[in-house]
Design an enzyme around this catalytic site. Structure first.
Site, mmCIF file in Angstrom:
data_model
loop_
_atom_site.group_PDB
_atom_site.id
_atom_site.type_symbol
_atom_site.label_atom_id
_atom_site.label_comp_id
_atom_site.label_asym_id
_atom_site.label_seq_id
_atom_site.Cartn_x
_atom_site.Cartn_y
_atom_site.Cartn_z
ATOM 1 N N ASN A 208 0.853 -1.193 0.000
ATOM 2 C CA ASN A 208 0.000 0.000 0.000
ATOM 3 C C ASN A 208 0.890 1.244 0.000
ATOM 4 O OD1 ASN A 208 0.562 0.855 2.848
ATOM 5 N ND2 ASN A 208 -0.248 -1.203 3.204
ATOM 6 N N ASP A 277 -4.455 -6.685 4.989
ATOM 7 C CA ASP A 277 -5.406 -7.592 5.630
ATOM 8 C C ASP A 277 -5.275 -9.016 5.087
ATOM 9 O OD1 ASP A 277 -6.648 -5.744 7.355
ATOM 10 O OD2 ASP A 277 -7.672 -4.852 5.636
ATOM 11 N N PHE A 322 -4.837 3.191 14.422
ATOM 12 C CA PHE A 322 -5.209 4.213 13.447
ATOM 13 C C PHE A 322 -6.350 3.656 12.614
ATOM 14 C CE2 PHE A 322 -2.366 7.942 12.881
ATOM 15 C CZ PHE A 322 -1.570 7.752 13.988
ATOM 16 N N LYS A 336 -13.903 0.129 15.109
ATOM 17 C CA LYS A 336 -12.568 -0.469 15.303
ATOM 18 C C LYS A 336 -12.129 -0.358 16.762
ATOM 19 C CE LYS A 336 -11.058 -0.109 10.591
ATOM 20 N NZ LYS A 336 -10.581 0.668 9.511
ATOM 21 N N LYS A 340 -11.512 -3.943 18.385
ATOM 22 C CA LYS A 340 -10.108 -4.292 18.612
ATOM 23 C C LYS A 340 -9.673 -3.992 20.049
ATOM 24 C CE LYS A 340 -9.071 -3.619 13.712
ATOM 25 N NZ LYS A 340 -8.004 -3.754 12.739
HETATM 26 O O1 PMT Z 1 2.697 6.331 6.557
HETATM 27 P P1 PMT Z 1 2.088 7.617 6.032
HETATM 28 O O2 PMT Z 1 2.337 7.808 4.568
HETATM 29 O O3 PMT Z 1 2.510 8.800 6.871
HETATM 30 O O4 PMT Z 1 0.489 7.496 6.158
HETATM 31 C C1 PMT Z 1 -0.094 7.400 7.421
HETATM 32 C C2 PMT Z 1 -1.235 6.401 7.443
HETATM 33 C C3 PMT Z 1 -2.374 6.876 6.551
HETATM 34 C C4 PMT Z 1 -0.761 5.008 6.988
HETATM 35 C C5 PMT Z 1 -1.675 6.306 8.948
HETATM 36 O O5 PMT Z 1 -2.077 7.587 9.375
HETATM 37 C C6 PMT Z 1 -2.814 5.307 9.132
HETATM 38 O O6 PMT Z 1 -3.984 5.628 9.000
HETATM 39 N N1 PMT Z 1 -2.453 4.047 9.462
HETATM 40 C C7 PMT Z 1 -3.389 2.931 9.595
HETATM 41 C C8 PMT Z 1 -3.755 2.421 8.235
HETATM 42 C C9 PMT Z 1 -4.634 1.183 8.314
HETATM 43 O O7 PMT Z 1 -4.163 0.140 8.049
HETATM 44 O O8 PMT Z 1 -5.808 1.379 8.776
HETATM 45 P P2 PMT Z 1 -6.926 0.179 8.920
HETATM 46 O O9 PMT Z 1 -8.180 0.938 9.101
HETATM 47 O O10 PMT Z 1 -6.832 -0.751 7.771
HETATM 48 O O11 PMT Z 1 -6.496 -0.598 10.227
HETATM 49 C C10 PMT Z 1 -6.927 -0.192 11.513
HETATM 50 C C11 PMT Z 1 -5.857 -0.459 12.538
HETATM 51 O O12 PMT Z 1 -5.631 -1.876 12.655
HETATM 52 C C12 PMT Z 1 -4.515 0.164 12.243
HETATM 53 O O13 PMT Z 1 -3.951 0.626 13.454
HETATM 54 C C13 PMT Z 1 -3.699 -0.994 11.676
HETATM 55 O O14 PMT Z 1 -2.303 -0.845 11.983
HETATM 56 C C14 PMT Z 1 -4.282 -2.175 12.433
HETATM 57 N N2 PMT Z 1 -4.225 -3.438 11.681
HETATM 58 C C15 PMT Z 1 -4.885 -3.603 10.515
HETATM 59 C C16 PMT Z 1 -4.868 -4.820 9.877
HETATM 60 C C17 PMT Z 1 -4.130 -5.874 10.442
HETATM 61 N N3 PMT Z 1 -4.070 -7.047 9.852
HETATM 62 N N4 PMT Z 1 -3.481 -5.691 11.598
HETATM 63 C C18 PMT Z 1 -3.516 -4.485 12.218
HETATM 64 O O15 PMT Z 1 -2.908 -4.321 13.292
#
Ligand code: PMT
Length: 400
Positions: A208, A277, A322, A336, A340
C-alpha cells in the site's frame, strides 16, 4: 523562546538565504540569536544581513575575537541552549561526523554540549551519496538531531530530496525541541510504521501507499519527550529518528511476531502502520512466468495485530490504533475501537486534502470510548504526533 540562546550556524549553500528568515523568526519569538558563518556561506549572503536581524556580531573567523576577554568559540558553545546548523552542507556534516574542527563553525560545534540540530541542504545526488548518509547516521547515533530535507525542485536544476525546510518548518522543529517536556520519561513505547509487503514471488508483492511519515513523526516526538521507543518499520525509505530502536520488518506476519514478542514490556503501543489484511496463500519460490492468459491469486487473512494486542492488553497498557477511512470516518473508527479493544483510535480521512498517505500533513480525529470525538484541523504530522501523545498521556492520567 524567551530567555533562550540559539546559535545558528550557516554553511555555504544556496539555501543560506533561508537562514535569514529562520533568524528573524527566532528573534520574533524572543530568542537571543548568535550567528556563525563559514567562509563559503559569506559568498552567498553577507554577515551584515544577519547582524541587522539578530543584533549580535556575526563570527566568521576563528582568529578574529570580537571580545578579547573571552574565547568566542568556547563562549558561544557554552551559551547555546540550542545549536542549529542551517543549511548544513555535506562538507560541514562530514567534518563534524569525523571530529574535524577547522573553522569557527565546526570548532564551536565540537565544543558545545547543547542540543544540535542539523538541517542538511544539498543536491539530491550528494544527499543520497552513501558517504553523506553514513555521516548523517554517525551524527544521529551520537544524539545529534537531523531535520529531514524537503523534496522538490532544487537550485542545481535537479528535482528530489535536498531542499532546506522553510523557516516556519524549522521553527516547528525548534519549538518542539524547546517544548520537550520529558513527560514520557521512563515510558516504553512500541510504534509501527509503513506498509507491509505480502510476497507473491521473489520479485512481486502486494502493498500500500504508506510512507511511514506518521509513524516516524510519532517515534521521533515520543523519543524527544523522553520515551524509550521501539519503531517497527515496514518498508520505509526515511532516515531513522535519533535515539529510537529501529526494527525493520517486511510482512504483516513478521510485524505480528515482533509486536507480540515485545508486547509484555510495553506501556504504550501505537499502530500507525498500514497492515495488509490479506496475503497470498503461498509465495512462489521462483518468479511466476506469464504463460497463462489468466491466473488467480488466492489470498488468506493476515492476523489482525491490533485486535490481538487489544485481546492481550494488561491493565496498565494504552493501546492506540489508526483508522484509514474513505467514508463514514467516525462510525468506522468507533467500530474499530470497540472491536479491537483499543483505548484510542486516530482516524484519518485519507481522501481529504493534505491527509493520510505520503503527505507531510494530516487531518486527524481522536476517537475514544464514552466521549465525543476530538477533530483537529490540518497540521503537520509532527504536530499531530504531539497531540496524539498528549491524548495518550491524558488517558494514563485519568486511569490513575
Ligand atoms: O505512513 P504515512 O504515509 O505517513 O500514512 C499514514 C497512514 C495513513 C498510513 C496512517 O495515518 C494510518 O492511518 N495508518 C493505519 C492504516 C490502516 O491500516 O488502517 P486500517 O483501518 O486498515 O487498520 C486499523 C488499525 O488496525 C490500524 O492501526 C492498523 O495498523 C491495524 N491493523 C490492521 C490490519 C491488520 N491485519 N493488523 C492491524 O494491526
Amino acid at each position: 523562546m524567551q530567555g533562550k540562546t540559539v546559535v545558528v550556524g550557516v554553511s555555504g549553500g544556496i539555501a543560506a538565504y533561508k537562514a535569514a528568515g529562520l533568524c528573524s523568526a527566532l528573534v520574533k519569538e524572543g530568542a537571543g540569536v548568535h550567528v556563525i558563518m563559514t567562509e563559503s556561506a559569506t559568498r552567498f549572503i553577507t554577515p551584515l544581513t544577519f547582524e541587522s536581524l539578530v543584533k549580535t556580531p556575526v563570527i566568521t573567523d576563528i582568529f578574529k575575537e570580537p571580545n578579547p576577554a573571552e574565547i568566542s568559540h568556547i563562549a558561544l558553545a557554552d551559551k547555546a541552549d540550542l545549536f542549529v546548523v542551517a543549511p548544513a552542507t555535506a562538507n560541514t556534516i562530514g567534518k563534524v561526523a569525523h571530529g574535524i574542527g577547522d573553522d569557527m563553525l565546526t570548532t564551536t560545534l565540537l565544543a558545545t554540549r547543547s542540543t544540535v540540530l542539523f538541517a542538511p541542504a544539498m543536491n539530491v545526488n550528494m544527499y543520497n551519496n552513501p558517504i553523506v548518509q553514513e555521516n548523517l547516521h554517525r551524527l544521529r547515533a551520537r544524539g545529534y538531531l537531523i531535520a529531514e530535507p524537503g523534496e522538490g525542485p532544487l537550485a542545481c536544476g535537479y528535482t528530489g530530496k535536498g531542499r532546506l525546510p522553510e523557516p516556519e518548518q524549522l521553527m516547528e522543529v525548534i519549538r518542539a525541541i524547546f517544548r520537550q517536556k520529558q513527560d514520557m520519561l521512563g515510558l516504553r513505547v512500541l510504534i509501527t510504521a509503513g506498509g507491509t509487503r505480502e510476497r507473491i514471488d521473489p520479485v512481486r508483492y502486494i502493498s500500500n501507499d504508506s510512507s511511514g511519515k506518521m509513524g516516524f513523526a510519532l517515534a521521533e516526538t515520543a523519543a524527544l519527550r523522553g520515551a524509550d521507543v521501539t519503531l517497527l518499520a515496514a518498508n520505509v525509505q526515511l532516515a531513522p529518528p535519533g535515539k529510537v530502536r529501529l526494527v525493520p520488518v517486511e510482512s504483516a506476519q513478521e510485524m505480528y511476531e515482533q509486536v507480540i514478542n515485545r508486547l509484555p514490556e510495553q506501556d504504550i503501543v501505537i499502530k500507525a502502520a498500514a497492515v495488509a489484511d490479506y496475503r497470498p496463500i503461498a509465495t512462489a519460490a521462483s518468479k511466476i512466468k506469464k504463460n497463462a492468459e489468466r491466473i488467480n491469486l488466492e489470498l488468506v487473512r493476515n492476523p489482525d495485530i491490533l485486535a490481538e494486542v487489544g485481546a492481550r492488553k494488561t491493565a496498565g497498557q494504552v493501546i492506540v490504533g489508526f483508522a484509514a477511512e474513505t467514508d463514514d470516518l467516525e462510525a468506522n473508527a468507533r467500530d474499530k475501537l470497540i472491536r479491537k479493544n483499543a483505548d484510542l483510535i486516530v482516524a484519518n480521512d485519507v481522501t481529504a486534502e493534505g491527509a493520510g498517505f505520503g503527505t507531510d500533513t494530516n487531518v486527524i480525529s481522536m476517537v475514544r470510548r464514552d466521549r465525543p470525538t476530538r477533530s483537529l484541523p490540518l497540521m503537520s504530522k509532527r504536530e499531530a504526533a504531539e497531540r496524539i501523545l498528549d491524548e495518550i498521556l491524558e488517558i494514563r492520567a485519568e486511569r490513575t
